[in-house]
Design an enzyme around this catalytic site. Structure first.
Site, PDB file in Angstrom:
ATOM      1  CB  CYS A 117      -1.043   0.067   1.229  1.00 16.92           C
ATOM      2  SG  CYS A 117      -1.810  -1.652   1.362  1.00 16.92           S
ATOM      3  NE  ARG A 127       4.200   1.449  -1.700  1.00 16.35           N
ATOM      4  CZ  ARG A 127       5.516   1.022  -1.537  1.00 16.35           C
ATOM      5  NH1 ARG A 127       6.688   1.659  -2.015  1.00 16.35           N
ATOM      6  NH2 ARG A 127       5.906   0.063  -0.682  1.00 16.35           N
ATOM      7  CD1 TRP A 162      -2.487  -4.434  -5.077  1.00 14.13           C
ATOM      8  CD2 TRP A 162      -1.913  -5.859  -3.370  1.00 14.13           C
ATOM      9  NE1 TRP A 162      -2.324  -6.027  -5.559  1.00 14.13           N
ATOM     10  CE2 TRP A 162      -1.978  -6.682  -4.636  1.00 14.13           C
ATOM     11  CE3 TRP A 162      -1.791  -6.586  -2.077  1.00 14.13           C
ATOM     12  CZ2 TRP A 162      -1.871  -8.163  -4.584  1.00 14.13           C
ATOM     13  CZ3 TRP A 162      -1.556  -7.800  -2.230  1.00 14.13           C
ATOM     14  CH2 TRP A 162      -1.796  -8.692  -3.363  1.00 14.13           C
ATOM     15  CG  ASN A 210       2.864  -1.371   2.892  1.00 11.69           C
ATOM     16  OD1 ASN A 210       2.222  -2.010   2.450  1.00 11.69           O
ATOM     17  ND2 ASN A 210       4.063  -0.736   2.577  1.00 11.69           N
ATOM     18  N   GLY A 211       1.244  -3.565   5.031  1.00 14.88           N
ATOM     19  CA  GLY A 211       2.125  -4.639   5.586  1.00 14.88           C
ATOM     20  C   GLY A 211       1.038  -5.678   6.414  1.00 14.88           C
ATOM     21  CD  GLU A 254      10.530  -8.944 -18.383  1.00 13.53           C
ATOM     22  OE1 GLU A 254      10.209  -9.857 -17.577  1.00 13.53           O
ATOM     23  OE2 GLU A 254      10.180  -7.627 -18.183  1.00 13.53           O
ATOM     24  CE  LYS A 304       6.786  -5.920 -18.322  1.00 15.21           C
ATOM     25  NZ  LYS A 304       7.972  -6.322 -17.342  1.00 15.21           N
ATOM     26  CD  GLU A 326       4.184  -7.812 -15.236  1.00 14.85           C
ATOM     27  OE1 GLU A 326       4.530  -7.606 -14.140  1.00 14.85           O
ATOM     28  OE2 GLU A 326       4.822  -7.269 -16.246  1.00 14.85           O
ATOM     29  CG  HIS A 356       9.814 -33.196 -24.782  1.00 13.74           C
ATOM     30  ND1 HIS A 356       9.933 -34.187 -25.135  1.00 13.74           N
ATOM     31  CD2 HIS A 356      11.020 -32.394 -25.090  1.00 13.74           C
ATOM     32  CE1 HIS A 356      11.280 -34.447 -25.737  1.00 13.74           C
ATOM     33  NE2 HIS A 356      11.767 -33.055 -25.648  1.00 13.74           N
ATOM     34  CE  LYS A 416       7.691   0.096 -10.745  1.00  8.35           C
ATOM     35  NZ  LYS A 416       7.946  -0.975 -11.698  1.00  8.35           N
TER      36      LYS A 416
HETATM   37  C1  G6P Z   1       6.119  -6.755  -9.045  1.00  7.07           C
HETATM   38  C2  G6P Z   1       6.439  -5.796 -10.147  1.00  7.07           C
HETATM   39  C3  G6P Z   1       7.197  -6.551 -11.071  1.00  7.07           C
HETATM   40  C4  G6P Z   1       8.706  -6.833 -10.587  1.00  7.07           C
HETATM   41  C5  G6P Z   1       8.518  -7.516  -9.364  1.00  7.07           C
HETATM   42  C6  G6P Z   1       9.750  -7.577  -8.566  1.00  7.07           C
HETATM   43  O1  G6P Z   1       5.650  -8.163  -9.314  1.00  7.07           O
HETATM   44  O2  G6P Z   1       4.921  -5.830 -10.697  1.00  7.07           O
HETATM   45  O3  G6P Z   1       7.426  -5.747 -12.291  1.00  7.07           O
HETATM   46  O4  G6P Z   1       9.656  -7.363 -11.400  1.00  7.07           O
HETATM   47  O5  G6P Z   1       7.536  -7.035  -8.488  1.00  7.07           O
HETATM   48  O6  G6P Z   1       9.991  -6.365  -8.097  1.00  7.07           O
HETATM   49  P1  G6P Z   1      11.513  -5.821  -7.773  1.00  7.07           P
HETATM   50  O7  G6P Z   1      11.127  -4.337  -7.104  1.00  7.07           O
HETATM   51  O8  G6P Z   1      12.003  -6.559  -6.426  1.00  7.07           O
HETATM   52  O9  G6P Z   1      12.357  -5.558  -8.945  1.00  7.07           O
END
Ligand code: G6P
Length: 612
Positions: free
Chosen positions: A2, A27, A76, A102-103, A484, A488, A491, A507, A607
C-alpha cells in the site's frame, strides 16, 4: 504494497496528501483514504473504494478538509475485500485515533478477540483496525500517545509501516516501521512520512530512511526518532537527486511508454560511469578480486522481471566465469534450505529494493554467511541498505507497474558484473571482452534505432490483439528473453501467454498449437539460429501464425520462412536480449492499448510487493 503519506505543516494537508498519493498509486489502487486533525480537535476521515480519483472528487481535491496535519493511504487489499469500510485510515471506536498501515499484522485475530472481549466493536475485516483499537485501549490506560504506541508495537507481530494520528495531540503524527518501507521527509516548517520517495519529490529532497523498530514523532518543529527501547536516534539524512518531473508523464499517454522510451538514457547512466578505457570498473563495489576468486557458489535471487534478468545472467555469468550459477525465485530460495556458506555469493536483484520475498531471501542468505551483492534501482531502499555491496542501476523513478527501464538497466549491470568477474578470474576471452565492452558503449544508440521503429510493432499489435493465447519460444538467451516478453504481455493485456524453450515444445506444449495460434519466435542468438528455425517450421506446420524476432543480419534469411519479421541491430551475443526486449515491451504495450486495458495500473497487481 500500500502507499502511505503523512504531512504536518502550516498548509492545508488534504491536497498535499492527495498529491502524494497520486505518486504512490502504483503501490496499490483498490481504495484510498485520508484523515486530518481538524482545527476544532476531532479527526476527520474520508475514504472510498476505487481509484484515488474517486476520493479526490469526493473531497473536491482536498478543499473540503481543513486540517494541517494528516495521513493518507492507497490500498492493495490483503485482509478484507476492497470496500469503503475496509479502506484506510481506520479509526478507533471512540474516534481518538486514525491509523494507516502497509504490511500485515499477523496476530490480529488474537488481538481482535481480546479487544472484543473488552467490549470493543470492530467495523472492518482488516488486520489494521486492531492497531487503531489497541491504541485507544492502551491510551485509555496511560493517557500518553507515545507510550500507547510503544505498548501497541510490543503487542503486534508482523510487518508494518504505520502512520498514526491522535485527536488529543493535534500537533503530531507518530510513525513506526518494521519490515515495510517508510521514510521521513524534512521540509521548512513542515515534515512528511511516505512509503516511497516519489511522493515527496515536489516538497523536499531531504529524507531519512526509518529502520526496523524505530518510531518517529513528526511536528512542524522537526522529527524526533526513537529506537525500540525508546532511546533517541540521530538519523542520517540523504539528499535525493531525482527530478520531480521524472515522476510525471511528460506528454506520454502512459508511464509505461515513457519509461520504454527512457531506456537509452537510463542505459547511458547505468553503463558510462562504469566504462573506463575499454574496461569495466565498478568503483562502487567492495567485493575484491581475491574474494571473487575464493567464491565456491553463486546464486541469483529475485522475483518477477528481476528474476528473468537473473535467468539471462545465469547464461552469461556461467559462460564468462566458468562457475556454476543458480537462479532462484526469492520466495522459493527462502524455504529451500539452500546450500550457502561463507564462500557463497548471493546476487539479489530488485528494482524497488523493497520486495518482501527478496528481502527475506537476502536475510536468509546473510544468516547463512553468504556475501550479498544487490543490484537495485531505488537508492537507500531496504535491500540496498542490508546488502554487503550494492550496485545501483540509476534508471530513475519507475512508475508503471510493468517494469521496463529497470529490467534493461539491471541486465546491463549484471552483464558488466559478469565481464568484471570473468576478468578477475581470468576466464573471459580477451577478444570477447573487448568486443562486448565496445558494444556496451553503443548499446543506448542501438536501442534508439529499435525505438524508432515502434510504429511497425504498433501496426502488428493492431492486427493481432485479439488472440486468446500467445506463445513465446526461443533457445538459450532467447528463451530467457521470451519469459520476460510473455510476462509483460500477460501483466498488462490479460492475454494468456506462455514462454517455452523451443526444444521443449514437442514434449507437450505443442499440443496447444492450432490453426491461427500466435507464436512469437525469438531467434536473435546467432549460434542457435538454425535450431530455432526448425522449431518455427514445426509450429508453422501445425497452423501457427508466427511473428519472428531476429537481428538485421538474419532478417532476409528468416523472411524466407516467416513473413512477419522484426529485427534488432546486431551486437555482441550477450547483449542481444537488451535490444530484443524492447520490441516485446512495445508489443505488450500496444496490444494492451488496443484492448483498452489500464496499462499503468493492471488489475490485481502492484509495483512494490511488500507482502509474502
Ligand atoms: C512486481 C512488479 C514487477 C517486478 C517484481 C519484482 O511484481 O510488478 O514488475 O519485477 O515485483 O520487483 P522488484 O522491485 O523486486 O524488482
Amino acid at each position: 504494497m500500500c502507499g502511505i503519506v503523512g504531512f504536518v505543516g502550516r498548509q492545508q494537508a488534504a491536497p498535499i496528501l492527495l498529491d502524494g498519493l497520486s505518486k504512490l498509486e502504483y503501490r496499490g489502487y483498490d481504495s484510498a483514504g485520508v484523515a486530518v486533525v481538524s482545527p476544532d480537535g476531532g479527526i476527520e476521515v474520508r475514504k472510498a473504494k476505487g481509484r484515488l480519483q474517486v476520493l479526490s472528487d469526493l473531497i473536491h481535491g482536498g478543499a473540503d478538509m481543513d486540517g494541517r496535519i494528516g495521513i493518507g493511504h492507497t490500498r492493495w487489499a490483503t485482509h478484507g475485500a476492497p470496500s469503503d469500510v475496509n479502506s484506510h485510515p481506520h479509526v478507533s471506536e471512540g474516534g481518538k485515533f486514525a491509523v494507516i498501515h502497509n504490511g500485515i499484522i499477523e496476530n490480529y485475530v488474537e488481538i481482535k478477540e481480546f479487544l472484543i472481549r473488552q467490549g470493543v466493536h470492530f467495523q472492518s475485516e482488516t488486520d489494521t483496525e486492531v492497531v487503531a483499537q489497541l491504541l485507544e485501549f492502551y491510551y485509555n490506560e496511560c493517557r500518553d500517545f507515545f507510550e500507547a504506541v510503544g505498548r501497541v508495537l510490543r503487542r503486534i507481530e508482523g510487518a508494518y509501516a504505520l502512520g498514526m494520528l491522535c485527536a488529543d495531540c493535534p500537533d503530531r503524527i507518530i510513525a513506526a516501521r518494521k519490515d515495510a518501507p517508510l521514510l521521513l521527509g524534512y521540509g521548512e516548517g513542515e515534515n512528511f512520512i511516505a512509503s516511497d520517495v516519489t511522493a515527496l519529490l515536489k516538497y523536499t529532497r531531504d529524507v531519512a530512511y526509518m529502520e526496523d523498530g524505530e518510531v518517529a514523532v513528526l511536528t512542524t518543529e522537526g522529527i524526533k526518532v526513537f529506537d525500540a527501547l525508546q532511546q533517541p536516534v540521530e538519523k542520517e539524512r540523504h539528499h535525493v537527486d531525482w527530478e520531480a518531473a521524472a515522476a510525471e508523464k511528460g506528454g506520454y499517454p502512459h508511464f509505461m511508454l515513457k519509461e520504454i522510451f527512457e531506456q537509452p538514457e537510463a542505459l547511458r547512466r547505468a553503463i558510462s560511469p562504469r566504462l573506463k578505457d575499454g574496461r569495466i570498473v565498478f568503483d562502487d563495489m567492495k567485493l575484491t578480486p581475491e574474494r571473487i576468486r575464493a567464491l565456491s557458489r553463486v546464486f541469483i535471487v529475485a522475483c518477477g522481471s528481476s528474476y528473468h534478468v537473473g535467468m539471462l545472467g545465469k547464461y552469461t555469468l556461467e559462460h564468462l566465469t566458468r562457475r556454476s550459477v543458480e537462479v532462484c525465485l526469492a520466495s522459493e530460495f527462502r524455504y529451500a534450505d539452500p546450500i550457502v556458506d561463507g564462500n557463497t555469493l548471493v546476487i539479489v536483484i530488485s528494482q524497488s529494493g523493497e520486495t518482501l520475498d527478496t528481502m527475506a531471501a537476502l536475510r536468509e542468505a546473510k544468516a547463512r554467511g553468504a556475501y550479498v551483492l544487490s543490484i537495485v534501482n531505488v537508492v537507500g531502499s531496504s535491500i540496498a541498505r542490508e546488502s554487503d555491496d550494492v550496485l545501483y542501476t540509476w534508471a530513475g523513478p519507475e512508475i508503471a507497474v510493468a517494469t521496463t527501464k529497470a529490467y534493461s538497466t539491471q541486465l546491463a549491470v549484471l552483464d558488466m558484473l559478469g565481464l568484471a568477474f570473468g576478468e578477475a578470474l581470468g576466464t573471459v576471452d580477451a577478444a570477447e571482452y573487448a568486443e562486448t565492452v565496445r558494444e556496451l558503449e553503443k548499446l543506448p544508440e542501438k536501442l534508439e534505432t529499435v525505438l524508432a521503429h515502434h510504429e511497425d510493432i504498433q501496426k502488428y499489435a493492431a492486427e493481432h490483439f485479439n488472440h486468446n493465447s500467445i506463445f513465446f519460444i526461443g533457445r538459450n538467451l532467447d528463451y530467457a528473453l521470451g519469459l520476460e516478453g510473455s510476462l509483460k504481455l500477460k501483466e498488462i493485456s490479460y492475454i494468456h501467454s506462455e514462454a517455452y524453450a523451443s526444444g521443449e515444445l514437442k514434449h507437450g506444449t505443442i499440443s496447444l498449437i492450432e490453426e491461427g495460434t500466435l507464436v512469437v519466435a525469438l531467434g536473435t542468438y546467432g549460434k542457435l539460429f538454425d535450431k530455432a528455425m526448425s522449431n518455427v517450421v514445426e509450429v508453422k506446420a501445425r497452423g501457427a501464425e508466427v511473428l519472428a524476432l531476429t537481428t538485421e543480419s538474419r532478417r532476409e534469411e528468416r523472411q524466407k520462412t516467416v513473413p512477419n519479421v522484426l529485427a534488432v541491430p546486431d551486437t555482441a551475443d550477450m547483449l542481444l536480449p537488451s535490444l530484443g526486449v524492447v520490441p516485446l515491451q512495445l508489443f505488450a504495450y500496444y496490444v494492451a492499448l488496443q484492448r483498452g486495458c489500464d496499462i499503468d495500473k493492471p488489475r490485481n497487481l502492484a509495483k512494490s510487493v511488500t507482502v509474502e
